[in-house]
Write an enzyme that holds these catalytic residues in place. Structure first.
Site, PDB file in Angstrom:
ATOM      1  N   LYS A  14       0.834  -1.212   0.000  1.00 48.95           N
ATOM      2  CA  LYS A  14       0.000   0.000   0.000  1.00 48.95           C
ATOM      3  C   LYS A  14       0.867   1.259   0.000  1.00 48.95           C
ATOM      4  CE  LYS A  14      -2.214  -0.933   3.859  1.00 48.95           C
ATOM      5  NZ  LYS A  14      -1.667  -2.224   4.278  1.00 48.95           N
TER       6      LYS A  14
ATOM      7  N   ARG B  46      11.606  -2.874  11.099  1.00 53.37           N
ATOM      8  CA  ARG B  46      10.590  -2.415  12.036  1.00 53.37           C
ATOM      9  C   ARG B  46      10.364  -3.492  13.083  1.00 53.37           C
ATOM     10  NH1 ARG B  46       5.514  -0.462   8.463  1.00 53.37           N
ATOM     11  NH2 ARG B  46       4.432  -1.418  10.221  1.00 53.37           N
TER      12      ARG B  46
ATOM     13  N   ARG C  11      -0.350  -9.415  13.319  1.00 51.87           N
ATOM     14  CA  ARG C  11      -0.865  -8.341  12.463  1.00 51.87           C
ATOM     15  C   ARG C  11      -1.806  -8.902  11.393  1.00 51.87           C
ATOM     16  NH1 ARG C  11       4.194  -5.553  10.314  1.00 51.87           N
ATOM     17  NH2 ARG C  11       2.807  -3.992   9.456  1.00 51.87           N
TER      18      ARG C  11
HETATM   19  P1  AMP Z   1       1.236   0.179   9.338  1.00 51.81           P
HETATM   20  O1  AMP Z   1       2.528   0.872   9.082  1.00 51.81           O
HETATM   21  O2  AMP Z   1       0.090   0.742   8.545  1.00 51.81           O
HETATM   22  O3  AMP Z   1       1.329  -1.318   9.206  1.00 51.81           O
HETATM   23  O4  AMP Z   1       0.851   0.491  10.876  1.00 51.81           O
HETATM   24  C1  AMP Z   1       1.681   0.078  11.934  1.00 51.81           C
HETATM   25  C2  AMP Z   1       0.889  -0.019  13.238  1.00 51.81           C
HETATM   26  O5  AMP Z   1       0.346   1.266  13.568  1.00 51.81           O
HETATM   27  C3  AMP Z   1      -0.314  -0.945  13.218  1.00 51.81           C
HETATM   28  O6  AMP Z   1       0.036  -2.304  13.414  1.00 51.81           O
HETATM   29  C4  AMP Z   1      -1.156  -0.376  14.357  1.00 51.81           C
HETATM   30  O7  AMP Z   1      -0.629  -0.721  15.629  1.00 51.81           O
HETATM   31  C5  AMP Z   1      -0.945   1.126  14.178  1.00 51.81           C
HETATM   32  N1  AMP Z   1      -1.938   1.701  13.246  1.00 51.81           N
HETATM   33  C6  AMP Z   1      -1.708   2.248  12.014  1.00 51.81           C
HETATM   34  N2  AMP Z   1      -2.851   2.668  11.447  1.00 51.81           N
HETATM   35  C7  AMP Z   1      -3.847   2.365  12.322  1.00 51.81           C
HETATM   36  C8  AMP Z   1      -5.262   2.525  12.317  1.00 51.81           C
HETATM   37  N3  AMP Z   1      -5.901   3.072  11.276  1.00 51.81           N
HETATM   38  N4  AMP Z   1      -5.959   2.082  13.390  1.00 51.81           N
HETATM   39  C9  AMP Z   1      -5.344   1.535  14.446  1.00 51.81           C
HETATM   40  N5  AMP Z   1      -4.019   1.339  14.526  1.00 51.81           N
HETATM   41  C10 AMP Z   1      -3.261   1.751  13.483  1.00 51.81           C
END
Ligand code: AMP
Length: 221
Positions: free
Chosen positions: A15, A160, A171
Site C-alpha cells: 500500500k 521495524r 498483524r
Molecule cells: P502500518 O505501518 O500501517 O502497518 O501500521 C503500523 C501499526 O500502527 C499498526 O500495526 C497499528 O498498531 C498502528 N496503526 C496504524 N494505522 C492504524 C489505524 N488506522 N488504526 C489503528 N491502529 C493503526
C-alpha cells in the site's frame, strides 16, 4: 477529478509503495497512519508514548485516537488524498464517512490490493528501512545498492519491530478480524476495486492506473 482514495489490504501488500508512486504522479497527499505514528514514537511525543507498546504488539491503536488524528490531518487538505492504513475498522470507516462531507469531500475510490498470505510473510520479513531518512527497502524486491545500507545517506538499515516474525502473524490475524470486513463495506457502497498485488511494483502500479483511468478519476496517459 481529484483522487479521494483509500488503499486497503493486509500489512506488507505494498500500500505504501503504491501510494508513494501515485502521490508522485498526481496532485495528492499520501497519508500513512503507520508513518505518522512511528514518527510520534521516534520523537517521544505524548501520542508516541501512548501507542508505542500497542504498535510493537501488532494490535490496533484505539479508534478514538486514530479518528481524531485523521480528522485533523484531512480537514486542512486542499488537494486530493490517498489514505494508507486508515480506516482499519468499521468504526473508523463510518467516522470517515461522517466527517468527510463536513469538509466538502467524499471518497471516490477504494483500492483493495490482494496478495496471498505466504507472499505477505515473505514481503514483511524482508522489509528494511533507513532510520535517518525513512526510505523503505526490501532485501529481495527493492534492495539498496550496498547490502543493508541506505542509498541516500549510508545509514545502516533496520527492521521495524513489528516486521519481526512473531508479530507478523498477529498483524495478519488482526487484519482478517478487524480490517477485512471493510472490503464488503466498501463493495456495498460501490467504491471497491480489487487489484492483484502479486506482481512487481511497476506491474501493480500499472494495474492501479488502469483502474483509475477506467473510473475516469485520472486522464489516460
Ligand atoms: P502500518 O505501518 O500501517 O502497518 O501500521 C503500523 C501499526 O500502527 C499498526 O500495526 C497499528 O498498531 C498502528 N496503526 C496504524 N494505522 C492504524 C489505524 N488506522 N488504526 C489503528 N491502529 C493503526
Amino acid at each position: 477529478m481529484a483522487i479521494y482514495g483509500v488503499l486497503l489490504g493486509p500489512p506488507g501488500v505494498g500500500k505504501g509503495t503504491q501510494a508513494k508512486l501515485l502521490a508522485g504522479k498526481f496532485n495528492l497527499t499520501h497519508i500513512s497512519t503507520g508513518d505518522i505514528l512511528r514518527d510520534a514514537v521516534n520523537k517521544r511525543t505524548p501520542l508516541g508514548l501512548q501507542v508505542e507498546e500497542i504498535m510493537k504488539s501488532g494490535k490496533l491503536v484505539s479508534d478514538d485516537i486514530i479518528n481524531a488524528l485523521m480528522e485533523d490531518y484531512i480537514k486542512n487538505l486542499n488537494d486530493g488524498f490517498l489514505l494508507d492504513g486508515y480506516p482499519r475498522t468499521i468504526g473508523q470507516a463510518t467516522f470517515l464517512d461522517n466527517f468527510l462531507p463536513r469538509y466538502g469531500k467524499t471518497l471516490n475510490i477504494v483500492l483493495a490490493i490482494d496478495v496471498d498470505d505466504e507472499e505477505i510473510i515473505r514481503r514483511l520479513a524482508g522489509r528494511r528501512y533507513c532510520p535517518t531518512c525513512g526510505r523503505g527497502y526490501h532485501v529481495i524486491y527493492d534492495p539498496p545498492k550496498e547490502s543493508e545500507t541506505c542509498d541516500n545517506d549510508g545509514t545502516k538499515l533496520i527492521q521495524r519491530d513489528d516486521d519481526k516474525p512473531e508479530t507478523i502473524r498477529e498483524r495478519l490475524r488482526v487484519y482478517r478480524e478487524r480490517t477485512a470486513p471493510l472490503i464488503d463495506y466498501y463493495r456495498e457502497k460501490n467504491l471497491l476495486e480489487v487489484v492483484d498485488g502479486s506482481g512487481s511494483i511497476e506491474e501493480v502500479h500499472g494495474l492501479v492506473l488502469e483502474v483509475l483511468e477506467r473510473k475516469g478519476i485520472v486522464d489516460k496517459a
